[in-house]
Design a protein around this motif. Structure first.
Motif, PDB file in Angstrom:
ATOM      1  N   GLU A 133       1.643   2.529  -3.266  1.00 56.00           N
ATOM      2  CA  GLU A 133       2.616   2.939  -2.250  1.00 56.00           C
ATOM      3  C   GLU A 133       2.763   1.847  -1.186  1.00 56.00           C
ATOM      4  O   GLU A 133       3.872   1.522  -0.769  1.00 56.00           O
ATOM      5  CB  GLU A 133       2.207   4.258  -1.591  1.00 56.00           C
ATOM      6  N   LYS A 134       1.642   1.282  -0.764  1.00 57.92           N
ATOM      7  CA  LYS A 134       1.691   0.219   0.248  1.00 57.92           C
ATOM      8  C   LYS A 134       2.472  -0.980  -0.284  1.00 57.92           C
ATOM      9  O   LYS A 134       3.266  -1.580   0.446  1.00 57.92           O
ATOM     10  CB  LYS A 134       0.272  -0.197   0.647  1.00 57.92           C
ATOM     11  N   LYS A 135       2.244  -1.330  -1.546  1.00 57.44           N
ATOM     12  CA  LYS A 135       2.952  -2.451  -2.162  1.00 57.44           C
ATOM     13  C   LYS A 135       4.455  -2.164  -2.205  1.00 57.44           C
ATOM     14  O   LYS A 135       5.271  -3.035  -1.911  1.00 57.44           O
ATOM     15  CB  LYS A 135       2.408  -2.697  -3.575  1.00 57.44           C
ATOM     16  N   SER A 136       4.822  -0.941  -2.552  1.00 55.17           N
ATOM     17  CA  SER A 136       6.231  -0.563  -2.604  1.00 55.17           C
ATOM     18  C   SER A 136       6.885  -0.738  -1.236  1.00 55.17           C
ATOM     19  O   SER A 136       7.974  -1.306  -1.133  1.00 55.17           O
ATOM     20  CB  SER A 136       6.395   0.886  -3.074  1.00 55.17           C
ATOM     21  N   VAL A 137       6.225  -0.258  -0.195  1.00 55.53           N
ATOM     22  CA  VAL A 137       6.768  -0.389   1.166  1.00 55.53           C
ATOM     23  C   VAL A 137       6.978  -1.861   1.497  1.00 55.53           C
ATOM     24  O   VAL A 137       8.037  -2.252   1.988  1.00 55.53           O
ATOM     25  CB  VAL A 137       5.839   0.280   2.206  1.00 55.53           C
TER      26      VAL A 137
END
Length: 162
Positions: free
Chosen positions: A109-113
């Motif tokens: 999720e952090k990578k997506s953001v």
């Protein structure tokens, strides 16, 4: 508020392919977590997250194919706090060994953001708005995963998912 998004650069295709890949990874992770969830409450959360990732995938697919796209509405896991409280009230059974698996989803999720905010910075108009809207929803998913991990680790705090 439907508009066509025009793009001709080969590089743009790579952006949408990467975004679609990130969403597919998230959907697959959450689907697997739902199947292995120790409680109905947790299963419901993971199924909801998987559905959101599939919606994001479809948005990026339409953008890639120059189809009509609208800025996605931010969706909130209805009663998220109630679900966490019910889970805690029912003993909140969760295998602590699963926390590492859930941390992988949190990192995804952090990578997506990070990726979507980067794309938004170089995009204009509707493309920018869409990338920012999806990034905001992914941040909400981060907070949900943080709550699950904190709960498994025995923490009593719950972060607002909105």
């Amino acid at each position: 508020a439907w508009v066509f998004i025009q793009h001709n650069e080969e590089k743009v295709m790579d952006i949408f392919d990467q975004a679609m890949g990130l969403e597919k990874i998230g959907e697959d992770l959450y689907t697997r977590f739902a199947l292995e969830a120790p409680s109905e409450e947790l299963r419901n959360i993971f199924n909801w997250l998987a559905d959101r990732e599939e919606e994001h995938y479809q948005i990026f697919k339409k953008m890639k194919e120059n189809q009509l796209v609208a800025v996605p509405q931010i969706t909130v896991l209805t009663g998220a706090m109630d679900i966490f409280e019910a889970w805690r009230g029912n003993g909140g059974e969760a295998d602590a060994s699963r926390a590492d698996l859930y941390r992988k989803a949190l990192e995804a999720e952090k990578k997506s953001v990070e990726v979507y905010e980067k794309y938004a910075a170089s995009a204009e108009g509707l493309k920018r708005k869409i990338f920012l809207a999806v990034a905001e929803e992914e941040k909400r998913h981060q907070r949900i995963m943080e709550n699950i991990i904190d709960h498994i680790a025995g923490s009593k705090k719950i972060k607002a998912a909105s």
